[in-house]
Scaffold this motif. Structure first.
Motif, short mmCIF file in Angstrom:
data_model
loop_
_atom_site.label_atom_id
_atom_site.label_comp_id
_atom_site.label_asym_id
_atom_site.label_seq_id
_atom_site.Cartn_x
_atom_site.Cartn_y
_atom_site.Cartn_z
N ALA A 33 2.35 7.12 1.45
CA ALA A 33 1.80 6.27 0.43
C ALA A 33 2.90 6.29 -0.73
N VAL A 34 3.13 5.38 -1.24
CA VAL A 34 4.09 5.13 -2.42
C VAL A 34 3.52 4.38 -3.59
N ALA A 35 4.27 4.71 -4.67
CA ALA A 35 3.46 4.25 -6.08
C ALA A 35 3.65 2.70 -6.14
N ASP A 36 4.68 1.93 -5.60
CA ASP A 36 4.64 0.61 -5.87
C ASP A 36 5.52 -0.22 -4.74
N VAL A 75 7.71 7.00 14.14
CA VAL A 75 7.32 5.84 13.52
C VAL A 75 6.77 6.12 12.23
N TRP A 76 7.27 5.80 11.13
CA TRP A 76 6.62 5.99 9.75
C TRP A 76 5.95 4.74 9.08
N GLN A 77 4.81 4.62 8.67
CA GLN A 77 4.24 3.29 8.01
C GLN A 77 4.35 3.99 6.30
N VAL A 78 4.99 3.06 5.57
CA VAL A 78 5.19 3.18 4.16
C VAL A 78 4.29 2.22 3.47
N THR A 79 3.27 2.60 2.62
CA THR A 79 2.42 1.65 2.00
C THR A 79 2.04 1.75 0.61
N VAL A 80 1.89 0.63 -0.01
CA VAL A 80 1.20 0.98 -1.35
C VAL A 80 -0.14 0.33 -1.29
N GLN A 81 -1.00 1.10 -1.51
CA GLN A 81 -2.30 0.50 -1.42
C GLN A 81 -2.67 -0.33 -2.58
N PRO A 82 -3.63 -1.35 -2.32
CA PRO A 82 -4.11 -2.50 -3.21
C PRO A 82 -4.81 -1.78 -4.30
#
Length: 136
Positions: A86-89, A129-136
């Motif tokens: 998870a990343v910031a933006d 595999v990596w999933q990079v996400t900004v959660q809503p």
């Protein structure tokens, strides 16, 4: 409950130590732990990816040895787990995707908005595999 500190680790099989170290430095900004061995890569090759979690990258032969004779490694290109970050933006997702490309990884799914957030899928040079996400 025990007061012992728990430090989770994730171990992934790799084909080339130097390539893996360079990829994770360039794409994710992870710095390897430990003193370099003769090949310039710490042994074991590991990164602290947050305050407690360690990512270990183990050559396939050594990984197979750890698993034992009765277990078989997955073939390269087979995904048995999905690493998540998870990343910031959204800009951080986009930037990481570009760094993955530049470092020799593969973008499996371009950044896009999904019901669970702004996300992209990338693979390291060994196909993890990596999933990079900004959660809503």
């Amino acid at each position: 409950m025990s007061t012992t500190t728990r430090s989770p680790s994730v171990a992934l099989p790799i084909d080339d130590r130097a390539r893996a170290m360079a990829f994770y430095r360039e794409a994710f900004g992870f710095e390897p732990l430990g003193e370099p061995a003769e090949d310039g890569v710490p042994e074991p090759l590991m990164f602290l990816i947050d305050q407690r979690t360690v990512l270990l990258l183990i050559p396939r032969g050594g990984f197979g040895w750890v698993l034992g004779d009765d277990r078989e490694l997955a073939r390269p290109g087979t995904s048995e787990c999905l690493m998540g970050m998870a990343v910031a933006d959204e800009r951080e997702v986009d930037g990481l995707v570009e760094r993955v490309r530049g470092a020799g990884g593969e973008v499996l799914a371009e950044p896009e908005r999904k019901p669970w957030g702004y996300t992209a899928l990338c693979a390291d040079p060994d196909g993890h595999v990596w999933q990079v996400t900004v959660q809503p």
